[in-house]
Design a protein around this motif. Sequence first.
Motif, mmCIF file in Angstrom:
data_model
loop_
_atom_site.group_PDB
_atom_site.id
_atom_site.type_symbol
_atom_site.label_atom_id
_atom_site.label_comp_id
_atom_site.label_asym_id
_atom_site.label_seq_id
_atom_site.Cartn_x
_atom_site.Cartn_y
_atom_site.Cartn_z
ATOM 1 N N ARG A 4 0.897 -1.341 -0.122
ATOM 2 C CA ARG A 4 -0.111 -0.094 -0.021
ATOM 3 C C ARG A 4 0.667 1.258 -0.076
ATOM 4 N N GLN A 8 4.047 1.674 -1.190
ATOM 5 C CA GLN A 8 4.801 1.732 -2.580
ATOM 6 C C GLN A 8 3.634 2.079 -3.443
ATOM 7 N N ASP A 9 2.543 1.742 -3.417
ATOM 8 C CA ASP A 9 1.541 2.173 -4.392
ATOM 9 C C ASP A 9 1.302 3.657 -4.129
ATOM 10 N N ARG A 10 1.325 4.135 -2.714
ATOM 11 C CA ARG A 10 0.810 5.533 -2.340
ATOM 12 C C ARG A 10 2.180 6.301 -3.153
ATOM 13 N N ARG A 11 3.176 5.802 -3.192
ATOM 14 C CA ARG A 11 4.454 6.486 -3.492
ATOM 15 C C ARG A 11 4.419 6.649 -5.012
ATOM 16 N N ARG A 12 4.017 5.976 -5.724
ATOM 17 C CA ARG A 12 4.005 5.884 -7.368
ATOM 18 C C ARG A 12 2.871 6.872 -7.670
ATOM 19 N N ARG A 13 2.061 7.148 -6.821
ATOM 20 C CA ARG A 13 0.990 8.389 -7.270
ATOM 21 C C ARG A 13 1.504 9.902 -7.228
#
Length: 85
Positions: free
Chosen positions: A78, A80-85
């Motif tokens: 979660r 890592q996904d937040r950082r990609r955004r």
Amino acid sequence: MQRGRGPRRRSGWPSLQDLGRYGELSSWVLGTAGVLVLGIWGGSAADRRFGTAPWLTLAGTLLAVLWAMGSLVREVLRLQDRRRR
């Protein structure tokens, strides 16, 4: 430092974003600790009731550890996904 001159100094307080992260982390830690305690306690109580010591304690502990690992993996994914955004 005089007012109006030079760069603004950052206050010693964490930002709201940092506080949110700390809150999420502490929530995860407390939840994981609670699951581990319940797994151990529940397994121990079941062992006392059914006379199967130490097997249900080990099973409860193993289930709690597996849940904690799965929870950690979900949390990392979660973040890592937040950082990609």
